[in-house]
Enzyme design. Structure first.
Site, PDB file in Angstrom:
ATOM      1  N   GLY A 118       0.829  -1.213   0.000  1.00  0.00           N
ATOM      2  CA  GLY A 118       0.000   0.000   0.000  1.00  0.00           C
ATOM      3  C   GLY A 118       0.854   1.249   0.000  1.00  0.00           C
ATOM      4  N   SER A 120       1.089   3.493  -3.356  1.00  0.00           N
ATOM      5  CA  SER A 120       0.504   4.480  -4.268  1.00  0.00           C
ATOM      6  C   SER A 120      -0.872   4.951  -3.819  1.00  0.00           C
ATOM      7  CB  SER A 120       0.365   3.880  -5.673  1.00  0.00           C
ATOM      8  OG  SER A 120       1.588   3.391  -6.124  1.00  0.00           O
ATOM      9  N   SER A 152      -1.777  -4.246  -5.842  1.00  0.00           N
ATOM     10  CA  SER A 152      -1.794  -5.587  -6.454  1.00  0.00           C
ATOM     11  C   SER A 152      -2.050  -6.642  -5.390  1.00  0.00           C
ATOM     12  CB  SER A 152      -0.443  -5.899  -7.108  1.00  0.00           C
ATOM     13  OG  SER A 152      -0.065  -4.876  -7.977  1.00  0.00           O
ATOM     14  N   GLU A 235      12.688  -3.809  -4.282  1.00  0.00           N
ATOM     15  CA  GLU A 235      11.566  -3.927  -5.223  1.00  0.00           C
ATOM     16  C   GLU A 235      12.019  -3.771  -6.677  1.00  0.00           C
ATOM     17  OE1 GLU A 235       8.076  -1.624  -4.272  1.00  0.00           O
ATOM     18  OE2 GLU A 235       7.203  -1.937  -6.250  1.00  0.00           O
TER      19      GLU A 235
HETATM   20  C1  LIG Z   1       1.163  -3.547 -12.823  1.00  0.00           C
HETATM   21  C2  LIG Z   1       1.247  -2.530 -11.725  1.00  0.00           C
HETATM   22  C3  LIG Z   1       1.241  -2.967 -10.413  1.00  0.00           C
HETATM   23  C4  LIG Z   1       1.275  -2.027  -9.376  1.00  0.00           C
HETATM   24  N1  LIG Z   1       1.216  -2.490  -8.082  1.00  0.00           N
HETATM   25  C5  LIG Z   1       1.264  -1.603  -7.076  1.00  0.00           C
HETATM   26  C6  LIG Z   1       1.175  -2.057  -5.725  1.00  0.00           C
HETATM   27  O1  LIG Z   1       1.034  -3.256  -5.458  1.00  0.00           O
HETATM   28  N2  LIG Z   1       1.213  -1.149  -4.746  1.00  0.00           N
HETATM   29  C7  LIG Z   1       1.360   0.176  -4.993  1.00  0.00           C
HETATM   30  O2  LIG Z   1       1.445   0.937  -4.040  1.00  0.00           O
HETATM   31  N3  LIG Z   1       1.415   0.647  -6.261  1.00  0.00           N
HETATM   32  C8  LIG Z   1       1.363  -0.206  -7.303  1.00  0.00           C
HETATM   33  N4  LIG Z   1       1.415   0.241  -8.598  1.00  0.00           N
HETATM   34  C9  LIG Z   1       1.436   1.685  -8.851  1.00  0.00           C
HETATM   35  C10 LIG Z   1       2.777   2.167  -9.376  1.00  0.00           C
HETATM   36  O3  LIG Z   1       3.748   2.145  -8.378  1.00  0.00           O
HETATM   37  C11 LIG Z   1       2.519   3.562  -9.941  1.00  0.00           C
HETATM   38  O4  LIG Z   1       1.709   3.401 -11.091  1.00  0.00           O
HETATM   39  C12 LIG Z   1       3.791   4.274 -10.298  1.00  0.00           C
HETATM   40  O5  LIG Z   1       4.530   4.591  -9.153  1.00  0.00           O
HETATM   41  C13 LIG Z   1       3.478   5.566 -11.095  1.00  0.00           C
HETATM   42  O6  LIG Z   1       2.562   6.342 -10.387  1.00  0.00           O
HETATM   43  P1  LIG Z   1       1.209   6.887 -11.055  1.00  0.00           P
HETATM   44  O7  LIG Z   1       0.459   5.742 -11.662  1.00  0.00           O
HETATM   45  O8  LIG Z   1       0.500   7.709 -10.024  1.00  0.00           O
HETATM   46  O9  LIG Z   1       1.657   7.800 -12.244  1.00  0.00           O
HETATM   47  P2  LIG Z   1       2.300   9.255 -12.133  1.00  0.00           P
HETATM   48  O10 LIG Z   1       3.330   9.265 -11.092  1.00  0.00           O
HETATM   49  O11 LIG Z   1       1.195  10.234 -12.019  1.00  0.00           O
HETATM   50  O12 LIG Z   1       2.951   9.364 -13.530  1.00  0.00           O
HETATM   51  C14 LIG Z   1       2.170   9.636 -14.703  1.00  0.00           C
HETATM   52  C15 LIG Z   1       3.096   9.918 -15.848  1.00  0.00           C
HETATM   53  O13 LIG Z   1       3.925  11.045 -15.535  1.00  0.00           O
HETATM   54  C16 LIG Z   1       5.298  10.714 -15.694  1.00  0.00           C
HETATM   55  N5  LIG Z   1       6.089  11.316 -14.594  1.00  0.00           N
HETATM   56  C17 LIG Z   1       5.772  11.296 -13.283  1.00  0.00           C
HETATM   57  N6  LIG Z   1       6.745  11.910 -12.566  1.00  0.00           N
HETATM   58  C18 LIG Z   1       7.688  12.302 -13.443  1.00  0.00           C
HETATM   59  C19 LIG Z   1       8.942  12.973 -13.299  1.00  0.00           C
HETATM   60  N7  LIG Z   1       9.428  13.329 -12.101  1.00  0.00           N
HETATM   61  N8  LIG Z   1       9.655  13.220 -14.419  1.00  0.00           N
HETATM   62  C20 LIG Z   1       9.182  12.848 -15.643  1.00  0.00           C
HETATM   63  N9  LIG Z   1       7.992  12.211 -15.834  1.00  0.00           N
HETATM   64  C21 LIG Z   1       7.261  11.934 -14.754  1.00  0.00           C
HETATM   65  C22 LIG Z   1       5.359   9.181 -15.601  1.00  0.00           C
HETATM   66  O14 LIG Z   1       6.366   8.647 -16.427  1.00  0.00           O
HETATM   67  C23 LIG Z   1       4.020   8.741 -16.133  1.00  0.00           C
HETATM   68  O15 LIG Z   1       4.072   8.541 -17.525  1.00  0.00           O
HETATM   69  C24 LIG Z   1       1.354  -0.640  -9.661  1.00  0.00           C
HETATM   70  C25 LIG Z   1       1.371  -0.218 -10.993  1.00  0.00           C
HETATM   71  C26 LIG Z   1       1.311  -1.130 -12.015  1.00  0.00           C
HETATM   72  C27 LIG Z   1       1.314  -0.632 -13.439  1.00  0.00           C
END
Ligand SMILES: Cc1cc2nc3c(=O)[nH]c(=O)nc-3n(C[C@H](O)[C@H](O)[C@H](O)COP(=O)(O)OP(=O)(O)OC[C@H]3O[C@@H](n4cnc5c(N)ncnc54)[C@H](O)[C@@H]3O)c2cc1C
Length: 359
Positions: A118, A120, A152, A235
């Site tokens: 937990g 994100s 997940s 991780e």
């Molecule tokens: C298959 C899968 C499993 C997952 N499992 C878990 C889980 O079990 N537990 C959990 O806590 N999370 C989980 N996640 C979440 C994952 O950790 C987040 O999706 C990831 O950290 C990106 O965060 P976000 O989705 O909020 O995207 P954002 O952080 O909002 O990013 C959106 C876009 O902006 C770009 N971006 C963001 N910051 C920057 C920067 N500083 N510079 C340039 N570009 C940037 C990114 O490349 C992306 O394209 C999972 C995600 C996936 C896809």
């Protein structure tokens, strides 16, 4: 490679050959078979690096790497134990109090329980310092309130690792703390988020005034940022960041359909894979020395993601020469492929970690 590493590889291959399962790409991310995980535990193939009195074998991360590489290569159903064995056990061992370690580590080593992560939140993914879920101290422990997304496996996990804000201040990186939360506790609501493949892998987890005992605070209150950064090295730094698509590549090699041009392209992939495997060994060695190889882990994750996409590009033109099994693996791999650039940290964020080191 040591004799021990070799014998561990043989042990994993034997179990995979005995087990009835369909090899999958990205199996660590979404193929849970609690009985398979428990059999790994019974055969001494889980928690190899943990102390013996916490259910481990006090071996090196290189031993663990031998096991994880083989499991990924075989596309085995490992997601039930993956997060718990990869990073929660090691986090508890590094930061947790003895009571917390005794309560969870041996059960994790036997895969009796499963953990989900937990971290994100709707506005805190790449930027984990923006976490808004709160944990408030009470006379009996803590009360957690907030919401996590993309969690997940939370629908089958017994416990959650939760990153929460325990105080507010100017510095967004201060005031975060880590907790263990029971998914069955009153106030924990796990709701499915259905993926674009139609599968149930993700969840939204809502914490509505959830009570957590004080002993389930991991490490030091307010040190959550430093602790989670070291957890992310576990991780991001493993071979799952570049071997998720290996079952597809293995199936194509077994199909024996390559011509000379294909074999030349395969040599490029092999060279890249060799470098990443070597980096993985460096990361394992750094973990054994008690370091947090954050930059190497980000490098491995970024380059591993690129290699996995390159593997798909390599296989695509060969499909017309392959059978239905390879095509099915390819289709599933293509659907899974967008995950790799995001989970565990988005690709541009990995690059910024890598380049920061150079400045
Ligand atoms: C298959 C899968 C499993 C997952 N499992 C878990 C889980 O079990 N537990 C959990 O806590 N999370 C989980 N996640 C979440 C994952 O950790 C987040 O999706 C990831 O950290 C990106 O965060 P976000 O989705 O909020 O995207 P954002 O952080 O909002 O990013 C959106 C876009 O902006 C770009 N971006 C963001 N910051 C920057 C920067 N500083 N510079 C340039 N570009 C940037 C990114 O490349 C992306 O394209 C999972 C995600 C996936 C896809």
């Amino acid at each position: 490679m040591t004799t021990r590493e070799q014998s561990l590889r043989v042990a994993v291959r034997e179990l995979c050959a005995e087990w009835d399962y369909e090899p999958r790409c990205d199996a660590w991310g979404g193929s849970a078979d609690p009985e398979f995980s428990r059999e790994l535990g019974r055969r001494g193939l889980l928690a190899l690096t943990w102390p013996k009195d916490l259910g481990g074998a006090a071996e090196s991360n290189l031993s663990r790497l031998a096991v994880t590489e083989e499991l990924l290569r075989a596309g085995a159903p490992v997601s039930y134990h993956w997060a718990g064995e990869r990073q929660i056990g090691p986090t508890l061992i590094r930061h947790g109090n003895r009571e917390l370690q005794d309560e969870f580590c041996s059960r994790l080593a036997r895969a009796e329980i499963s953990f989900a992560l937990g971290m994100s939140e709707p506005d805190a993914g790449s930027d984990l310092a923006s976490v808004r879920t709160t944990a408030t101290r009470t006379d009996e422990g803590w009360v957690i309130h907030g919401r996590k997304v993309w969690t997940s496996g939370a629908h089958f996990a017994d416990y959650l690792y939760v990153l929460a804000r325990t105080s507010k201040g100017e510095d967004r990186h201060a005031g975060l703390s880590e907790f263990v939360v029971d998914t069955a506790a009153p106030g924990v609501h796990v709701q499915p988020i259905i993926g674009m493949d139609g599968g149930h892998h993700f969840n939204e987890v809502v914490f509505d005034e959830v009570r957590v005992p004080d002993r389930w605070l991991i490490g030091t209150e307010g040190h959550g940022w430093q602790q989670v950064i070291s957890q992310l090295a576990f991780e991001r730094g493993g071979p799952e960041r570049f071997l998720s698509m290996y079952p597809l590549l293995g199936a194509v090699l077994d199909a024996d359909v390559l011509d000379d041009t294909d074999r030349a392209a395969l040599r490029v992939l092999t060279a890249q894979l060799t470098v990443l495997r070597s980096l993985s060994r460096d990361i394992a060695t750094a973990l054994d020395a008690g370091h947090s190889p954050v930059t190497q882990a980000a490098t491995s994750k970024y380059l591993g993601n690129r290699l996995e996409l390159a593997m798909l590009d390599f296989v695509r033109p060969l499909l017309s020469r392959c059978d239905g099994r390879v095509r099915a693996l390819f289709d599933a791999a293509v659907i899974a492929s967008p995950k790799s650039g995001l989970r565990g940290g988005a690709a541009p964020v990995m690059l910024s970690i890598v380049t920061k080191e150079m400045q």
